[in-house]
Design a protein around this motif. Structure first.
Motif, PDB file in Angstrom:
ATOM      1  N   ASP A   1     -18.972-110.233 102.774  1.00 38.65           N
ATOM      2  CA  ASP A   1     -18.908-109.208 103.822  1.00 38.65           C
ATOM      3  C   ASP A   1     -18.692-107.792 103.286  1.00 38.65           C
ATOM      4  N   GLY A   2     -18.492-107.639 101.989  1.00 36.09           N
ATOM      5  CA  GLY A   2     -18.241-106.313 101.431  1.00 36.09           C
ATOM      6  C   GLY A   2     -16.854-105.785 101.732  1.00 36.09           C
ATOM      7  N   GLU A   3     -15.941-106.659 102.174  1.00 38.22           N
ATOM      8  CA  GLU A   3     -14.574-106.247 102.508  1.00 38.22           C
ATOM      9  C   GLU A   3     -13.746-106.143 101.229  1.00 38.22           C
ATOM     10  N   LEU A   4     -13.344-104.920 100.894  1.00 41.31           N
ATOM     11  CA  LEU A   4     -12.612-104.681  99.647  1.00 41.31           C
ATOM     12  C   LEU A   4     -11.205-104.198  99.961  1.00 41.31           C
ATOM     13  N   THR A   5     -10.183-104.958  99.500  1.00 38.27           N
ATOM     14  CA  THR A   5      -8.789-104.576  99.666  1.00 38.27           C
ATOM     15  C   THR A   5      -8.038-104.927  98.390  1.00 38.27           C
ATOM     16  N   ASP A   6      -6.734-104.648  98.376  1.00 40.38           N
ATOM     17  CA  ASP A   6      -5.935-105.022  97.210  1.00 40.38           C
ATOM     18  C   ASP A   6      -5.872-106.535  97.047  1.00 40.38           C
ATOM     19  N   LYS A   7      -6.107-107.285  98.139  1.00 43.32           N
ATOM     20  CA  LYS A   7      -6.121-108.748  98.047  1.00 43.32           C
ATOM     21  C   LYS A   7      -7.324-109.247  97.238  1.00 43.32           C
ATOM     22  N   SER A   8      -8.345-108.407  97.069  1.00 44.38           N
ATOM     23  CA  SER A   8      -9.463-108.771  96.201  1.00 44.38           C
ATOM     24  C   SER A   8      -9.003-108.867  94.755  1.00 44.38           C
ATOM     25  N   ASP A   9      -8.131-107.947  94.343  1.00 43.11           N
ATOM     26  CA  ASP A   9      -7.555-108.013  92.999  1.00 43.11           C
ATOM     27  C   ASP A   9      -6.640-109.227  92.849  1.00 43.11           C
ATOM     28  N   VAL A  10      -5.921-109.572  93.916  1.00 40.50           N
ATOM     29  CA  VAL A  10      -5.022-110.735  93.866  1.00 40.50           C
ATOM     30  C   VAL A  10      -5.834-112.009  93.643  1.00 40.50           C
ATOM     31  N   TYR A  11      -6.993-112.113  94.281  1.00 40.44           N
ATOM     32  CA  TYR A  11      -7.860-113.280  94.064  1.00 40.44           C
ATOM     33  C   TYR A  11      -8.294-113.359  92.601  1.00 40.44           C
ATOM     34  N   ALA A  12      -8.740-112.237  92.050  1.00 41.06           N
ATOM     35  CA  ALA A  12      -9.169-112.224  90.648  1.00 41.06           C
ATOM     36  C   ALA A  12      -8.008-112.592  89.724  1.00 41.06           C
ATOM     37  N   PHE A  13      -6.789-112.136  90.064  1.00 40.47           N
ATOM     38  CA  PHE A  13      -5.623-112.506  89.266  1.00 40.47           C
ATOM     39  C   PHE A  13      -5.405-114.016  89.308  1.00 40.47           C
ATOM     40  N   GLY A  14      -5.596-114.630  90.475  1.00 36.71           N
ATOM     41  CA  GLY A  14      -5.456-116.081  90.587  1.00 36.71           C
ATOM     42  C   GLY A  14      -6.417-116.814  89.676  1.00 36.71           C
ATOM     43  N   VAL A  15      -7.641-116.302  89.533  1.00 44.74           N
ATOM     44  CA  VAL A  15      -8.617-116.914  88.630  1.00 44.74           C
ATOM     45  C   VAL A  15      -8.144-116.789  87.183  1.00 44.74           C
ATOM     46  N   VAL A  16      -7.624-115.615  86.808  1.00 50.85           N
ATOM     47  CA  VAL A  16      -7.095-115.425  85.451  1.00 50.85           C
ATOM     48  C   VAL A  16      -5.939-116.383  85.194  1.00 50.85           C
ATOM     49  N   LEU A  17      -5.080-116.570  86.194  1.00 52.08           N
ATOM     50  CA  LEU A  17      -3.950-117.493  86.055  1.00 52.08           C
ATOM     51  C   LEU A  17      -4.443-118.915  85.828  1.00 52.08           C
ATOM     52  N   LEU A  18      -5.523-119.309  86.493  1.00 51.08           N
ATOM     53  CA  LEU A  18      -6.114-120.630  86.267  1.00 51.08           C
ATOM     54  C   LEU A  18      -6.671-120.740  84.849  1.00 51.08           C
ATOM     55  N   GLU A  19      -7.261-119.679  84.339  1.00 48.64           N
ATOM     56  CA  GLU A  19      -7.748-119.693  82.957  1.00 48.64           C
ATOM     57  C   GLU A  19      -6.598-119.944  81.980  1.00 48.64           C
ATOM     58  N   LEU A  20      -5.480-119.255  82.190  1.00 49.38           N
ATOM     59  CA  LEU A  20      -4.314-119.427  81.324  1.00 49.38           C
ATOM     60  C   LEU A  20      -3.746-120.840  81.436  1.00 49.38           C
ATOM     61  N   LEU A  21      -3.797-121.395  82.618  1.00 48.58           N
ATOM     62  CA  LEU A  21      -3.201-122.701  82.878  1.00 48.58           C
ATOM     63  C   LEU A  21      -4.094-123.844  82.389  1.00 48.58           C
ATOM     64  N   LEU A  22      -5.387-123.714  82.640  1.00 50.54           N
ATOM     65  CA  LEU A  22      -6.305-124.829  82.375  1.00 50.54           C
ATOM     66  C   LEU A  22      -7.154-124.655  81.126  1.00 50.54           C
ATOM     67  N   GLY A  23      -7.275-123.403  80.616  1.00 50.44           N
ATOM     68  CA  GLY A  23      -8.079-123.168  79.424  1.00 50.44           C
ATOM     69  C   GLY A  23      -9.565-123.243  79.678  1.00 50.44           C
ATOM     70  N   ARG A  24      -9.985-123.155  80.918  1.00 51.77           N
ATOM     71  CA  ARG A  24     -11.402-123.240  81.277  1.00 51.77           C
ATOM     72  C   ARG A  24     -11.929-121.858  81.646  1.00 51.77           C
ATOM     73  N   ARG A  25     -13.250-121.681  81.498  1.00 48.53           N
ATOM     74  CA  ARG A  25     -13.884-120.433  81.899  1.00 48.53           C
ATOM     75  C   ARG A  25     -13.970-120.365  83.424  1.00 48.53           C
ATOM     76  N   PRO A  26     -14.083-119.144  83.984  1.00 49.93           N
ATOM     77  CA  PRO A  26     -14.160-119.034  85.451  1.00 49.93           C
ATOM     78  C   PRO A  26     -15.397-119.692  86.032  1.00 49.93           C
ATOM     79  N   VAL A  27     -16.485-119.717  85.309  1.00 51.10           N
ATOM     80  CA  VAL A  27     -17.707-120.402  85.730  1.00 51.10           C
ATOM     81  C   VAL A  27     -18.251-121.149  84.514  1.00 51.10           C
ATOM     82  N   GLU A  28     -18.486-122.431  84.683  1.00 42.39           N
ATOM     83  CA  GLU A  28     -19.013-123.252  83.584  1.00 42.39           C
ATOM     84  C   GLU A  28     -20.342-123.860  84.017  1.00 42.39           C
ATOM     85  N   LYS A  29     -21.266-123.862  83.075  1.00 41.03           N
ATOM     86  CA  LYS A  29     -22.603-124.395  83.360  1.00 41.03           C
ATOM     87  C   LYS A  29     -22.619-125.892  83.061  1.00 41.03           C
ATOM     88  N   LEU A  30     -22.841-126.679  84.088  1.00 39.74           N
ATOM     89  CA  LEU A  30     -22.891-128.135  83.929  1.00 39.74           C
ATOM     90  C   LEU A  30     -24.280-128.589  83.500  1.00 39.74           C
TER      91      LEU A  30
END
Length: 446
Positions: A327-356
């Motif tokens: 929808d093109g809706e940009l807020t500070d919560k957009s950065d929070v989502y990206a931070f959650g992805v980074v936290l998953l990278e640190l936790l799981l050691g996986r890339r944000p998108v993996e090609k199967l």
């Protein structure tokens, strides 16, 4: 001051105006109605013998006097009008002079702040890049210094490649080292991103935001000079050849906390608030002590920017929040989502998108979400590098923070300040948190 202006204005009144006023006064003095001489005996005797003549002469004299009065009044009105116009023009001239003097004074006061920031050598291409920094001023660095420090940007000085340019290591004459990002600013979009990043970084001052050393422009290339971060990017450490082996559990939580503090500074302490818009592991840089700092602010925007809704969709696949993507809706919560992805990278050691397969990719959010809430499965999907050293109590708490950050609905995501408060108790005291780690005891007899 008003009296002085009036004196100056009266000095500009021409001399003919005063002559005109004297003529009017002289005419008034000669007016018989104003100053008439006493009647002579001859006229009195003639009036006694010729009463009709006296009446006729009186009427004519009265008419002449009235006409003279009208002329005098008209003359005075014209004279006063001219005087008012002259005084007004004189005062207006004084005001213009005073205003120009104030502007010159203000310009002279600002000259020291903007010293060295004139872009005349750049042929006007980067004319909008004129700024003053909260840290003093942004240094305009001679391109020849960068060319010499990087050996003409040789490949062996290359530190990394990004979507917006190449980063080189430069060694200056005093043996200090800096990082130089080289950007092709031939297009308007690239030029705006260059100016945006330099302008924003010149205002930031936080231990978890990369520090700008200066900038330079040569032909159609822009250069941004930063402090050198010797441990490179989080992406390189997690997904490079070392596969995260240099990052233990506590270091990963420290990096997460540092990143959250950097975002908190942007969202809560910058006025207006700033949305990074491209937070990802490659834009999180680490110094020699693994202190994490946010970098790459070319796409960042002020939250109250009038043209925020006119921005074209930008970001990196896997980190872009769904509401912004759809929808093109940009807020500070957009950065929070990206931070959650980074936290998953640190936790799981996986890339944000993996090609199967060549035609199918899978995001870390889609893959991890069903498993993060399963307390039996979660310990088995943690990055193998740290799997045996993680206290499950803390593991579940970090997973809970990540789950909240990657919620599809932005209103369900926490503020970044809440994330900081959640992570602080999980990071050891010596790494910037409040957790007191018990030292291992030595068995007796050893």
């Amino acid at each position: 001051m008003k009296l002085l202006h009036l004196v100056l204005a009266l000095q500009t009144v021409p001399i003919w105006f005063f002559h005109l006023c004297l003529v009017a006064v002289h005419a008034i003095q000669e007016d018989p109605l104003v100053s008439s001489p006493p009647p002579s005996p001859i006229s009195t005797s003639m009036a006694a013998f010729s009463p009709g003549v006296e009446l006729e002469m009186g009427i004519k004299d009265q008419q002449k006097h009235e006409e003279l009065h009208k002329k005098i009044i008209l003359l005075l009105i014209v004279s006063c009008s001219i005087l008012v116009v002259i005084v007004f023009l004189s005062l207006f001239s004084c005001f213009i002079y005073y205003r120009k003097s104030c502007q010159k004074k203000k310009a002279s006061q600002c000259s020291d702040v903007e010293k060295g920031l004139s872009l005349a050598p750049f042929f006007g291409k980067f004319s909008s890049l004129r700024m003053a920094s909260n840290k003093g001023s942004v240094s305009l660095i001679d391109y020849k210094i960068l060319e010499k420090g990087t050996n003409n940007f040789e490949d062996d000085k290359l530190l990394g490649k990004g979507g917006f340019g190449l980063v080189y290591k430069a060694v200056l004459e005093d043996e200090s080292s800096i990082a130089v990002k080289k950007l092709d600013c031939a297009t308007d979009d690239a030029q705006k991103e260059f100016e945006n990043e330099v302008g924003l970084l010149s205002k930031f001052q936080h231990p978890n935001i990369i520090s700008i050393v200066g900038y330079s422009v040569h032909e159609e290339m822009g250069f941004i000079i930063y402090e050198l971060m010797s441990n490179g990017s989080l992406e390189d450490l997690l997904h490079g050849t070392s596969r995260g082996s240099s990052l233990n559990w506590h270091l990963r939580l420290k990096i997460a906390l540092d990143t959250a503090r950097g975002l908190e500074y942007l969202h809560e302490f910058c006025k207006p608030a700033v949305i990074h818009r491209d937070l990802k592991s490659s834009n999180i840089l680490l110094d020699a002590n693994f202190n994490a700092k946010l970098s790459d602010f070319g796409l960042a925007v002020a939250d109250s920017s009038h043209n925020k809704n006119k921005l074209k969709l930008s970001g990196t696949v896997g980190y872009v929040a769904p509401e912004y993507l759809l929808d093109g809706e940009l807020t500070d919560k957009s950065d929070v989502y990206a931070f959650g992805v980074v936290l998953l990278e640190l936790l799981l050691g996986r890339r944000p998108v993996e090609k199967l397969t060549p035609a199918h990719c899978q995001s870390i959010v889609t893959w991890a979400m069903p498993q993060l809430t399963n307390r039996a499965v979660l310990p088995t999907i943690v990055d193998p590098v740290i799997r045996g050293s993680v206290d499950e109590k803390y593991l579940f708490q970090v997973a809970a923070v990540a789950i909240l950050c990657i919620q599809p609905e932005p209103s369900y995501r926490p503020l970044i300040t809440d994330v900081v408060h959640s992570l602080v108790p999980l990071v050891p005291l010596e790494l910037g948190g409040t957790l007191r780690v018990a030292q291992p005891t030595t068995p007796r007899g050893h």
